[in-house]
Design a protein around this motif. Structure first.
Motif, PDB file in Angstrom:
ATOM      1  N   TYR A  80       0.830  -1.196   0.000  1.00  0.00           N
ATOM      2  CA  TYR A  80       0.000   0.000   0.000  1.00  0.00           C
ATOM      3  C   TYR A  80       0.867   1.249   0.000  1.00  0.00           C
ATOM      4  O   TYR A  80       2.063   1.196   0.245  1.00  0.00           O
ATOM      5  N   HIS A  81       0.215   2.371  -0.259  1.00  0.00           N
ATOM      6  CA  HIS A  81       0.933   3.645  -0.266  1.00  0.00           C
ATOM      7  C   HIS A  81       1.672   3.850   1.049  1.00  0.00           C
ATOM      8  O   HIS A  81       1.137   3.567   2.121  1.00  0.00           O
ATOM      9  N   ARG A  82       2.897   4.335   0.955  1.00  0.00           N
ATOM     10  CA  ARG A  82       3.671   4.602   2.159  1.00  0.00           C
ATOM     11  C   ARG A  82       4.324   5.972   2.034  1.00  0.00           C
ATOM     12  O   ARG A  82       5.031   6.238   1.075  1.00  0.00           O
ATOM     13  N   ASP A  83       4.090   6.843   3.014  1.00  0.00           N
ATOM     14  CA  ASP A  83       4.736   8.150   3.025  1.00  0.00           C
ATOM     15  C   ASP A  83       6.220   7.985   3.337  1.00  0.00           C
ATOM     16  O   ASP A  83       6.645   6.937   3.840  1.00  0.00           O
ATOM     17  N   PRO A  84       7.019   9.007   3.081  1.00  0.00           N
ATOM     18  CA  PRO A  84       8.445   8.936   3.432  1.00  0.00           C
ATOM     19  C   PRO A  84       8.620   8.623   4.916  1.00  0.00           C
ATOM     20  O   PRO A  84       7.871   9.122   5.765  1.00  0.00           O
ATOM     21  N   VAL A  85       9.592   7.799   5.210  1.00  0.00           N
ATOM     22  CA  VAL A  85       9.862   7.407   6.601  1.00  0.00           C
ATOM     23  C   VAL A  85      10.323   8.622   7.395  1.00  0.00           C
ATOM     24  O   VAL A  85      11.083   9.454   6.893  1.00  0.00           O
ATOM     25  N   ARG A  86       9.858   8.737   8.619  1.00  0.00           N
ATOM     26  CA  ARG A  86      10.327   9.789   9.512  1.00  0.00           C
ATOM     27  C   ARG A  86      11.111   9.175  10.657  1.00  0.00           C
ATOM     28  O   ARG A  86      10.807   8.079  11.124  1.00  0.00           O
ATOM     29  N   TYR A  87      12.106   9.906  11.119  1.00  0.00           N
ATOM     30  CA  TYR A  87      12.989   9.414  12.179  1.00  0.00           C
ATOM     31  C   TYR A  87      12.975  10.354  13.368  1.00  0.00           C
ATOM     32  O   TYR A  87      12.845  11.574  13.227  1.00  0.00           O
ATOM     33  N   GLY A  88      13.157   9.778  14.556  1.00  0.00           N
ATOM     34  CA  GLY A  88      13.354  10.568  15.753  1.00  0.00           C
ATOM     35  C   GLY A  88      14.839  10.794  15.968  1.00  0.00           C
ATOM     36  O   GLY A  88      15.655  10.600  15.051  1.00  0.00           O
ATOM     37  N   ASP A  89      15.199  11.170  17.184  1.00  0.00           N
ATOM     38  CA  ASP A  89      16.604  11.403  17.510  1.00  0.00           C
ATOM     39  C   ASP A  89      17.274  10.118  17.988  1.00  0.00           C
ATOM     40  O   ASP A  89      18.339   9.743  17.521  1.00  0.00           O
TER      41      ASP A  89
END
Length: 269
Positions: A80-89
């Motif tokens: 399925y559609h996946r947005d760009p991965v986001r990362y924490g610190d």
């Protein structure tokens, strides 16, 4: 309810998906703030260290456990559609979940169960999914102790998940495949694997699994309103951050043992 769970594998796909994602119904749905084994000839994660990592904060972190990549359980499945991965610190805490699904599965069937969870969280339309951008959990563990990579982005990285409403950044979500209400036996292989993943992920940040860490809520629907700081155990249950029964009283009761085991894997006294 126990009979219904045993019959789950024979239910139509959409209904089975609905039952499998009950625990996930209380996690953050991506919106304006959306963010981006044994049965298979593999030893459990708790038994097979894949590699050592460098010393962090003067401590020797735990070894990285064996983790089955998401490509294994995703093979042949609809994506399925996946947005760009986001990362924490960095990962400061781990939240434990259960999937509210049957406990009597064959461990070789775990990839199929994870695909159902994925469809229920990331799918939509006829599948009856929630149309999230990916599976919410960072890791999933079966009753034989096999660890699976969940959400995309890299198992070693601080990937922002969708597992504990208000507290997804700088945490990791680990889901135990099964239902662990009060009185339900929790397999030792499973808790050992959960401890191994917790020790490794927290060790990368130099965090003692027995310690408390300060997290700030980002969602008013969490147990603590937006902007409120709270000190959690570094290894906590979903219900510690949100009003839910997840991960079940039986698994909640195992948290002290999991913390101690994880600390031992970090070579702490």
């Amino acid at each position: 309810m126990r009979v219904v769970r045993r019959k789950l594998r024979w239910l139509p796909g959409a209904l089975a998906v609905g039952l499998l994602v009950l625990c996930a119904a209380t996690v953050d749905r991506p919106g304006p703030e959306r963010f981006a084994a044994t049965a298979r000839g593999e030893l459990p994660a708790s038994a097979v260290p894949a590699q050592r990592v460098a010393t962090v904060g003067g401590r020797v972190p735990a070894a990285r456990p064996r983790i089955v990549p998401r490509s294994r359980w995703l093979a042949g499945a609809k994506t399925y559609h996946r947005d760009p991965v986001r990362y924490g610190d960095r990962v400061q805490a781990v939240f434990l979940h259960h999937t509210d699904s049957p406990n009597d599965y064959d461990c070789a069937d775990a990839p199929r169960i994870i695909r159902y969870l994925y469809a229920g969280q990331a799918g939509g339309g006829a599948s009856g999914g929630k149309e999230w951008d990916d599976i919410g959990y960072n890791f999933l563990v079966d009753r034989c102790g096999t660890v699976y990579e969940g959400r995309a982005g890299g198992a070693a990285k601080p990937v922002v998940g969708a597992h504990t409403q208000g507290f997804n950044r700088n945490t990791a979500g680990i889901a135990a495949l099964g239902t662990f209400t009060e009185g339900t036996p929790v397999p030792k292989a499973m808790t050992d694997a959960i401890a191994a993943v917790s020790a490794w992920k927290l060790g990368l940040s130099g965090i003692d699994p027995r310690s408390r860490v300060r997290l700030v809520s980002s969602n008013d629907l969490a147990r603590y309103r937006t902007g409120t700081a709270h000190k959690f155990f570094a290894v906590s249950g979903h219900r510690d951050g949100y009003e839910t029964f997840c991960p079940g009283l039986a698994l909640m009761g195992k948290l002290p043992e999991i913390r101690e085991r994880a600390a031992a894997l970090q070579h702490r006294r």
